[in-house]
Design a protein around this motif. Structure first.
Motif, mmCIF file in Angstrom:
data_model
loop_
_atom_site.group_PDB
_atom_site.id
_atom_site.type_symbol
_atom_site.label_atom_id
_atom_site.label_comp_id
_atom_site.label_asym_id
_atom_site.label_seq_id
_atom_site.Cartn_x
_atom_site.Cartn_y
_atom_site.Cartn_z
ATOM 1 N N THR B 24 0.858 -1.175 0.000
ATOM 2 C CA THR B 24 0.000 0.000 0.000
ATOM 3 C C THR B 24 0.898 1.230 0.000
ATOM 4 O O THR B 24 2.051 1.182 0.454
ATOM 5 N N SER B 26 0.871 5.808 0.242
ATOM 6 C CA SER B 26 0.079 6.926 0.757
ATOM 7 C C SER B 26 0.094 8.150 -0.155
ATOM 8 O O SER B 26 -0.797 8.996 -0.072
ATOM 9 N N SER B 28 -0.621 10.067 -3.314
ATOM 10 C CA SER B 28 -1.479 9.941 -4.496
ATOM 11 C C SER B 28 -0.792 10.443 -5.770
ATOM 12 O O SER B 28 -1.296 10.246 -6.865
ATOM 13 N N SER B 53 -2.939 3.011 -13.358
ATOM 14 C CA SER B 53 -3.726 1.869 -12.908
ATOM 15 C C SER B 53 -3.794 0.780 -13.967
ATOM 16 O O SER B 53 -3.504 1.004 -15.136
ATOM 17 N N ASP B 66 -4.171 -0.517 -8.242
ATOM 18 C CA ASP B 66 -5.469 0.087 -7.976
ATOM 19 C C ASP B 66 -5.215 1.433 -7.310
ATOM 20 O O ASP B 66 -5.001 1.508 -6.100
ATOM 21 N N SER B 68 -7.214 3.886 -6.849
ATOM 22 C CA SER B 68 -8.298 4.387 -5.999
ATOM 23 C C SER B 68 -8.104 3.951 -4.554
ATOM 24 O O SER B 68 -8.444 4.686 -3.625
ATOM 25 N N SER B 69 -7.529 2.766 -4.366
ATOM 26 C CA SER B 69 -7.294 2.293 -3.004
ATOM 27 C C SER B 69 -5.815 2.342 -2.627
ATOM 28 O O SER B 69 -5.430 1.902 -1.550
ATOM 29 N N LYS B 70 -4.978 2.840 -3.541
ATOM 30 C CA LYS B 70 -3.529 2.952 -3.303
ATOM 31 C C LYS B 70 -2.951 1.589 -2.923
ATOM 32 O O LYS B 70 -2.287 1.435 -1.876
ATOM 33 N N TYR B 71 -3.214 0.631 -3.778
ATOM 34 C CA TYR B 71 -2.877 -0.763 -3.495
ATOM 35 C C TYR B 71 -2.237 -1.362 -4.733
ATOM 36 O O TYR B 71 -2.776 -1.228 -5.837
#
Lengths: 114, 111
Positions: B24, B26, B28, B53, B66, B68-71
């Motif tokens: 993950t 943090s 963006s 993405s 992803d 949107s979920s920072k994953y």
């Protein structure tokens, strides 16, 4: 072609001594990075060279650490008055023009400070 | 909080298993996402490189981002003992030079 090379592969030194670590980047790569990797830790950014621009030294942990890059190619990382906490693997990487995120790493120099 | 978080493992799986490695982040602003593989006493080698993405597949390896979920994920299909290594995720900015690395996940694939 030849990859990034580093020398020496291993260095054992006594506390308080100075050490020099060398990096030969891939020919034609304009960017060069130094990282430090301690046991179980990720890569800690130390310094970045890009072409003839002034290097970004924001990651150097203290003024005992310095680096230079001669002729836009070979780089030397110098650690003065080594301390035991300097023990780590020092990795060098280079990247081609315009692709700073694609970094090619050397095998590293394992530094042990006794 | 670190900018890039990665579970250090170790992760042990039997040969032939599907492996899922994750990170993950943090920031963006990250646009570039990489996976490096590092064998013991070697330098990291670039395994997968993804911009923004989506998914990217290369043989048995699939990288997934992803935003949107920072994953970010790396999947290894039909894992082999030779896949045993430490896998580091990394993130970078557009136009920037700094790449932020995760701590690495140590993977063991048992024969």
């Amino acid at each position: 072609g030849a990859g990034v090379s580093q020398s020496p592969s291993n260095k054992v030194t006594e506390k308080g001594k100075d050490v020099e670590l060398r990096c030969d980047p891939i020919s034609g790569h304009t960017a060069l990075y130094w990282y430090r990797q301690s046991l179980g830790q990720g890569l800690e950014f130390l310094i970045y060279f890009q072409g003839n621009s002034a290097p970004d030294k924001s990651g150097l942990p203290s003024d005992r650490f310095s680096a230079e890059r001669t002729g836009g190619s070979v780089s030397t990382l110098t650690i003065q008055r080594t301390q035991q906490e300097d023990s780590a693997v020092y990795l060098c990487a280079s990247s081609p023009p315009g692709l700073a995120s694609e970094q090619f790493f050397g095998p590293g120099t394992r530094l042990t400070v006794l | 909080q670190k900018e890039v978080e990665q579970d250090p493992g170790p992760l042990s799986v039997p040969e032939g298993a599907i492996v899922s490695l994750n990170c993950t982040y943090s920031n963006s602003a990250f646009q570039y996402f990489m996976w490096y593989r590092q064998y013991s006493r070697k330098g990291p080698e670039l395994l997968m490189y993804t911009y923004s993405s989506g998914n990217k597949e290369d043989g048995r390896f699939t990288a997934q981002v992803d935003k949107s979920s920072k994953y970010i994920s790396l999947f290894i299909r039909d894992s082999q003992p030779s896949d045993s290594a430490t896998y580091l995720c990394a993130c970078g900015n557009t136009g920037g030079f700094k790449t932020i690395f995760g701590a690495g996940t140590r993977l063991f694939v048992k024969a």
